[in-house]
Design a protein around this motif. Structure first.
Motif, mmCIF file in Angstrom:
data_model
loop_
_atom_site.group_PDB
_atom_site.id
_atom_site.type_symbol
_atom_site.label_atom_id
_atom_site.label_comp_id
_atom_site.label_asym_id
_atom_site.label_seq_id
_atom_site.Cartn_x
_atom_site.Cartn_y
_atom_site.Cartn_z
ATOM 1 N N SER A 193 0.822 -1.219 0.000
ATOM 2 C CA SER A 193 0.000 0.000 0.000
ATOM 3 C C SER A 193 0.852 1.263 0.000
ATOM 4 O O SER A 193 0.584 2.213 -0.740
ATOM 5 C CB SER A 193 -0.946 -0.004 1.207
ATOM 6 N N ASN A 194 1.902 1.275 0.816
ATOM 7 C CA ASN A 194 2.762 2.461 0.857
ATOM 8 C C ASN A 194 3.531 2.640 -0.443
ATOM 9 O O ASN A 194 3.759 3.770 -0.893
ATOM 10 C CB ASN A 194 3.720 2.347 2.040
ATOM 11 N N ASP A 195 3.927 1.520 -1.076
ATOM 12 C CA ASP A 195 4.627 1.603 -2.361
ATOM 13 C C ASP A 195 3.712 2.203 -3.436
ATOM 14 O O ASP A 195 4.141 3.036 -4.234
ATOM 15 C CB ASP A 195 5.088 0.204 -2.794
ATOM 16 N N ILE A 196 2.446 1.770 -3.451
ATOM 17 C CA ILE A 196 1.495 2.304 -4.430
ATOM 18 C C ILE A 196 1.266 3.783 -4.189
ATOM 19 O O ILE A 196 1.155 4.591 -5.125
ATOM 20 C CB ILE A 196 0.171 1.516 -4.369
ATOM 21 N N GLU A 197 1.193 4.167 -2.922
ATOM 22 C CA GLU A 197 1.008 5.581 -2.586
ATOM 23 C C GLU A 197 2.166 6.424 -3.116
ATOM 24 O O GLU A 197 1.954 7.501 -3.698
ATOM 25 C CB GLU A 197 0.891 5.737 -1.070
ATOM 26 N N LYS A 198 3.401 5.958 -2.918
ATOM 27 C CA LYS A 198 4.559 6.700 -3.397
ATOM 28 C C LYS A 198 4.577 6.784 -4.924
ATOM 29 O O LYS A 198 4.848 7.846 -5.496
ATOM 30 C CB LYS A 198 5.841 6.029 -2.908
#
Length: 641
Positions: free
Chosen positions: A503-508
């Motif tokens: 999720s954090n990777d997609i956000e970045k």
């Protein structure tokens, strides 16, 4: 300790004051005798048990002294009782007193002492005033400061105190060079006035937190050997109207009386924000303080020798009147240090710490890109704590590596146990990040991979650039997005069931793609147009969309295509090097953490992807040298894995 804190609390003193008013005043100025009914008092007068009677006309009360103690319903009322009477019964009470023992008692009303009556009214107000005075004294830090709201709270650092000099500052050579002139202005003002030069009235130091702005200001004072008044911007504003402006006047008055001097205001954005955004039509207390600050800076004359140095992390929100020439004449950026600057800062902070002979500070500096001086000090402090905890005598590379990890991602969670499947998912996820980063041409080298939980992450991949970069190209951003999507794509390829860990990777990746379209002008369809509001407007929530719905739809479409391109890049890199991914995941499951040398051995036969040669095809879909971007459905249809 708790008792001391309790009695230091102003709430405790308020409670004690109220109790004094409620309990002690009636005992001093009121009647302490037992109260009885009027009928009981008249009965005592007629029974002959009364030795003394006093009739108080002012409050219609009669006090009786009895020979024998009075008992009512088994309760002993004592030898002193009193009763109240109504106006209608006043004559009856007087007659009863006269008849009780003629000649001994008098029915003439006793007048209360006017002084005691007045004190009974005044003392409660005096107690309340004393309590209020005490509260104000506590809020101002001492009884001697009750009437000094308008006095400045600035701390004076004189030349007799321990000094900070430019030798104690590292990693900010340009800022030090600029501030050297300020030192000369204060030491030799005549030298500059002789050629018609005006001494700068203000210097603004701006930059990220922890870069050493306050340290630089102290170094100027230490070098110039002049009084140094230090205050925070928030110290100007109080709950009382006009206090901030009064403190500004007092601060500048003190500095002028002790010139040459330096005034340092930390976090000046607390009072220097753009006017017009306050309550009450821009006439709030903070803006009055700012207005007074502007007036005082204009009031400097050429011979005052008082320089205002201010520091802020947010120069974009400051009022333009502060930033104009004539107020803050010098605006000096204090940025995060470069590689050499980080090494110099480390050399400053290792003083007094026993270091192992094998420690290479240059290598530590390379592992900490983007770290500020405060971060680097924290790294060395953590390394020292870890060394002491392990009962070692010297700080070595192992302690430094662990300290860097703790500062970057938090402490390792040794108690968090993952089952075998979750460990495998994490190993392939981090392996996907690392392999895509290594396969791209525009990403930094992978220096460390771990699947040990740390902070909020189940694992992480460390990618450290070989040199400092100050701008980023479009292809570099695309490769960074592919690297961010590598973990999610690896989960899709191996398990066909992606997890929430990405999720954090997609956000970045999404944030990078949207900035490419709306801020960097890196979209052919949208063009080199800035659609996003300024950084200050975005952070303050004031940015409004100034483009059409059609453009918003186009932006969303472009962002989605960039994400799809990054997803496809990661997919192709992982499918081409699937054997390397499996080998990397197996090594992570066995060893949990891999260093740069171990990673290089596993990546020995890694195939790099070809360099992109075009932006977009004629059809508008992102392409590169190895074919068009495939959608997830097209990829699933063409994949046999």
């Amino acid at each position: 300790m708790k008792t001391k804190k309790l009695f230091n609390s102003w709430i405790m003193w308020v409670v004690l004051g109220v109790l004094a008013v409620v309990l002690f005043l009636p005992m001093v100025f009121g009647n302490s005798s037992a109260k009885v009914d009027t009928s009981v008092g008249l009965q005592q007068l007629t029974s002959g048990n009364v030795t003394e009677a006093k009739m108080f006309d002012s409050d219609q009360r009669v006090d009786l002294k009895l020979r024998d103690s009075l008992k009512i319903d088994g309760v002993d009322k004592g030898n002193s009782v009193s009763f109240y009477y109504s106006t209608a019964r006043a004559q009856q009470v007087a007659n009863a007193i006269t008849k009780a023992e003629p000649g001994k008692f008098t029915d003439q009303p006793v007048q209360s002492n006017w002084l005691l009556s007045m004190l009974g009214v005044i003392i409660p107000f005096l107690l309340i005033a004393a309590i209020f005075w005490f509260i104000l004294a506590r809020s101002q830090g001492g009884g001697s400061k009750v009437m000094q709201f308008g006095k400045s709270k600035a701390k004076l650092i004189t030349k007799d105190m321990p000094q900070v000099t430019f030798k104690d500052v590292a990693g900010a050579d340009e800022a030090v060079e600029e501030l050297h002139e300020i030192k000369e202005f204060l030491q030799e003002p005549a030298k500059f006035q002789a050629v018609g030069a005006k001494i700068p009235k203000g210097v603004l130091l701006y930059g990220p937190p922890g870069t050493g702005k306050t340290l630089l200001a102290k170094a100027v004072a230490g070098e110039a050997q002049v009084p140094f008044y230090s205050i925070s911007g928030s110290d100007f504003v109080e709950m009382f109207v006009g206090v901030g402006a009064s403190r500004v006047r007092d601060l500048f008055e003190q500095a002028k009386n002790n010139s040459p001097a330096i005034i340092f205001v930390d976090e000046i954005d607390a009072v220097g924000r753009h006017r017009g955004a306050g309550i009450g039509g821009g006439n709030d207390e903070r803006e009055q303080t700012l207005n007074q600050l502007l007036v005082e800076m204009d009031g400097f004359d050429a011979t005052t020798n008082v320089i205002l140095i201010a520091a802020t992390n947010r120069p974009d929100v400051l009022d333009p009147a502060l930033l104009r020439p004539g107020r803050f004449d010098r605006q000096i950026p204090v940025e995060a240090p470069d590689l050499k600057g980080r090494e110099d800062i480390l050399k400053v902070h290792v003083k007094g710490k026993p270091m192992d002979a094998t420690v290479d500070l240059n290598a530590v500096a390379k592992k900490t890109p983007g770290y500020t001086g405060a971060d680097l000090a924290n790294v060395l402090n953590e390394a020292a704590l870890l060394t002491a905890r392990s009962n070692a005598n010297l700080i070595d590379d192992r302690a430094l590596d662990e300290a860097i990890d703790r500062v970057m991602a938090g402490p390792q969670k040794r108690t968090r146990l993952m089952d075998e499947h979750e460990r495998k998912v994490t190993a392939y996820h981090e392996g996907g990040h690392a392999l895509v980063a290594a396969a791209m041409n525009q990403t930094a080298p992978v220096t460390k991979i771990t699947i040990l939980p740390r902070g909020r992450a189940l694992g992480y991949t460390m990618v450290v650039p070989e040199s400092d970069k100050y701008s980023v190209t479009r292809n570099e951003l695309l490769d960074q997005m592919a690297y961010a999507m590598g973990g999610r794509v690896a989960e899709e390829i191996v398990f066909h069931d992606p997890s929430t860990g990405a999720s954090n990777d997609i956000e970045k990746a999404t944030s990078t793609a949207r900035k490419m379209v709306t801020e960097y002008g890196m979209s052919e369809k949208v063009g080199a147009v800035r659609l996003a509001g300024s950084a200050a407007e975005q952070q303050m929530g004031g940015a409004q969309r100034e483009f059409s719905d059609e453009m918003a739809h186009l932006v969303d479409q472009e962002v989605r295509e960039l994400i799809e391109q990054a997803h496809n890049d990661a997919y192709q890199a992982l499918m081409t090097n699937r054997h390397v991914l499996d080998r990397l995941a197996l090594a992570l499951l066995e060893r949990e953490t891999l260093n740069q040398k171990e990673i290089a051995e596993i990546f020995s036969d890694l195939q790099k992807r070809e360099v992109r040669d075009v932006w977009l095809s004629n059809e508008g879909r992102p392409v590169h040298s190895d074919g068009p971007v495939l959608s997830p459905k097209e990829r699933a249809a063409s994949s046999t894995d």
